[in-house]
Design an enzyme around this catalytic site. Structure first.
Site, PDB file in Angstrom:
ATOM      1  N   ASP A 236       0.806  -1.225   0.000  1.00  0.00           N
ATOM      2  CA  ASP A 236       0.000   0.000   0.000  1.00  0.00           C
ATOM      3  C   ASP A 236       0.842   1.279   0.000  1.00  0.00           C
ATOM      4  O   ASP A 236       0.348   2.351   0.349  1.00  0.00           O
ATOM      5  CB  ASP A 236      -0.943   0.038   1.212  1.00  0.00           C
ATOM      6  CG  ASP A 236      -1.819  -1.191   1.293  1.00  0.00           C
ATOM      7  OD1 ASP A 236      -2.147  -1.629   2.401  1.00  0.00           O
ATOM      8  OD2 ASP A 236      -2.159  -1.737   0.224  1.00  0.00           O
TER       9      ASP A 236
HETATM   10  N1  LIG Z   1       3.471  -6.250  -3.125  1.00  0.00           N
HETATM   11  C1  LIG Z   1       2.200  -5.826  -3.046  1.00  0.00           C
HETATM   12  N2  LIG Z   1       1.206  -6.695  -3.230  1.00  0.00           N
HETATM   13  C2  LIG Z   1      -0.066  -6.253  -3.158  1.00  0.00           C
HETATM   14  C3  LIG Z   1      -0.356  -4.899  -2.853  1.00  0.00           C
HETATM   15  C4  LIG Z   1       0.741  -3.994  -2.705  1.00  0.00           C
HETATM   16  O1  LIG Z   1       0.564  -2.782  -2.446  1.00  0.00           O
HETATM   17  N3  LIG Z   1       1.998  -4.500  -2.811  1.00  0.00           N
HETATM   18  N4  LIG Z   1      -1.665  -4.502  -2.666  1.00  0.00           N
HETATM   19  C5  LIG Z   1      -2.564  -5.602  -2.398  1.00  0.00           C
HETATM   20  C6  LIG Z   1      -3.990  -5.251  -2.207  1.00  0.00           C
HETATM   21  N5  LIG Z   1      -4.251  -4.970  -0.815  1.00  0.00           N
HETATM   22  C7  LIG Z   1      -4.684  -3.757  -0.494  1.00  0.00           C
HETATM   23  O2  LIG Z   1      -4.995  -2.961  -1.367  1.00  0.00           O
HETATM   24  C8  LIG Z   1      -4.026  -5.971   0.179  1.00  0.00           C
HETATM   25  C9  LIG Z   1      -4.262  -7.267  -0.126  1.00  0.00           C
HETATM   26  C10 LIG Z   1      -4.026  -8.249   0.827  1.00  0.00           C
HETATM   27  C11 LIG Z   1      -3.561  -7.942   2.066  1.00  0.00           C
HETATM   28  C12 LIG Z   1      -3.310  -9.017   3.048  1.00  0.00           C
HETATM   29  O3  LIG Z   1      -2.970  -8.776   4.150  1.00  0.00           O
HETATM   30  N6  LIG Z   1      -3.471 -10.266   2.569  1.00  0.00           N
HETATM   31  C13 LIG Z   1      -3.269 -11.427   3.397  1.00  0.00           C
HETATM   32  C14 LIG Z   1      -4.220 -12.496   2.924  1.00  0.00           C
HETATM   33  C15 LIG Z   1      -5.617 -11.970   2.889  1.00  0.00           C
HETATM   34  C16 LIG Z   1      -6.593 -12.924   2.228  1.00  0.00           C
HETATM   35  O4  LIG Z   1      -6.204 -13.976   1.771  1.00  0.00           O
HETATM   36  O5  LIG Z   1      -7.750 -12.513   2.189  1.00  0.00           O
HETATM   37  C17 LIG Z   1      -1.896 -11.963   3.148  1.00  0.00           C
HETATM   38  O6  LIG Z   1      -1.461 -11.894   2.009  1.00  0.00           O
HETATM   39  O7  LIG Z   1      -1.368 -12.520   4.126  1.00  0.00           O
HETATM   40  C18 LIG Z   1      -3.316  -6.618   2.352  1.00  0.00           C
HETATM   41  C19 LIG Z   1      -3.560  -5.627   1.410  1.00  0.00           C
HETATM   42  C20 LIG Z   1      -2.434  -6.686  -3.411  1.00  0.00           C
HETATM   43  N7  LIG Z   1      -1.085  -7.144  -3.378  1.00  0.00           N
END
Ligand SMILES: Nc1nc2c(c(=O)[nH]1)N[C@@H](CN(C=O)c1ccc(C(=O)N[C@@H](CCC(=O)O)C(=O)O)cc1)CN2
Length: 292
Positions: A236
């Site tokens: 983010d």
């Molecule tokens: N390297 C990046 N990857 C992603 C970003 C980014 O900015 N840099 N944005 C995300 C989208 N997002 C918010 O906009 C977001 C998505 C997922 C998570 C998160 O904590 N995910 C958990 C799993 C959640 C699930 O499975 O529902 C995790 O990965 O452990 C936070 C923010 C997209 N990718």
């Protein structure tokens, strides 16, 4: 904004550039275009005092058929070198090829596919990829290929390797994370630098992470919003392209906030994809210069 008076027949191009600011940049670019019989139809520029850098976007029509995109690019090289420019030159008729990543929430995907279907968003979408099977029917309804790519902490490296293979196979110019809820690895972010856009469902820098509407509700905000930004390894934190807000009040629970937010997210993401695909976004460190 400079607009041309007379219609011109020829190929339309966009040149974007940034370089250390100094006198003579606009003259050099204009002189080059006139010398190659090109008609400037739109021109925007910005001098950034803090960094001392100059940013420019010029749309022009190439009137002389001897000079296509490649010939103009070859000829512009020495000019760019003389000013230490970072630059890009593309034909506006070439639509960006967009791979859309999605998880469970399909509203942003649907909005992008509908705008493409209407012809109001000049992109091609050769493929939709998801870590869930849910969006297969929606993609099929627009005649777009769908690929289900499950992701677990154990399978993420293989899943990302397959994603990169698909990006190459489909000649993808831009990856759009349309509510894709998996964090991309630093390696993948590096490979997609400047060509991956995410829609975050909050008005950044507020409420980062996976559950911004619950955070917003708990904080008692009166405005919610959405942010489209380039994807970097820092979650983010990537350069912001577009944002929008909507007024809310105490009577709205997280589900109501999310429902209101869906429309804002879809609009902000579509605007950001249009701005990027029309070469209207230039990088300025971890920020952007946007010529709408
Ligand atoms: N390297 C990046 N990857 C992603 C970003 C980014 O900015 N840099 N944005 C995300 C989208 N997002 C918010 O906009 C977001 C998505 C997922 C998570 C998160 O904590 N995910 C958990 C799993 C959640 C699930 O499975 O529902 C995790 O990965 O452990 C936070 C923010 C997209 N990718």
């Amino acid at each position: 904004m400079v607009q041309s008076a007379h219609p011109a027949t020829g190929e339309e191009h966009v040149l974007t550039l940034d370089c250390p600011n100094r006198p003579g940049i606009v003259y050099a670019v204009s002189e080059f275009l006139v010398r190659h019989d090109a008609d400037i139809t739109e021109s925007r520029q910005f001098d950034e005092p803090e960094s001392g850098r100059f940013f420019m976007r010029v749309r022009f029509t190439a009137l002389d058929p001897r000079y296509g995109r490649d010939e103009l690019a070859d000829a512009f090289g020495p000019v760019a070198e003389a000013f230490a420019m970072a630059w890009r030159l593309n034909r506006t008729a070439e639509h960006a090829r967009v791979l859309v990543l999605v998880s469970k929430h399909q509203h942003c995907l649907n909005d992008l596919l509908f705008r493409r279907h209407l012809g109001t968003l000049g992109i091609e979408v050769p493929l939709v990829v998801s870590n869930h099977p849910d969006a297969a029917a929606l993609a099929a309804s627009y005649g777009v290929e769908f690929r289900h790519l499950p992701v677990t902490p154990e399978t993420k490296p293989q899943a990302e390797a397959e994603l990169l293979r698909l990006i190459g196979e489909h000649r993808v110019d831009l990856v759009v994370l349309a509510r894709y809820m998996q964090v991309l690895s630093p390696d993948l972010c590096k490979q997609l630098e400047g060509r991956a856009i995410n829609i975050h469902h909050s008005f950044l820098p507020g409420f980062k992470g996976a559950r911004p509407y619950h955070q917003a509700h708990a904080r008692g905000v009166k405005l919610i919003g959405a942010t489209a930004h380039y994807v970097t390894a820092d979650l983010d934190e990537g350069p912001i392209i577009e944002q929008e807000v909507a007024r809310v009040d105490h009577s709205m629970d997280p589900e109501r906030l999310a429902a209101l937010g869906r429309d804002v997210e879809a609009q902000v993401l579509a605007r950001a994809v249009r701005l990027h695909s029309e070469q209207r976004v230039l990088f300025n460190g971890n920020r952007t210069v946007v010529f709408p």
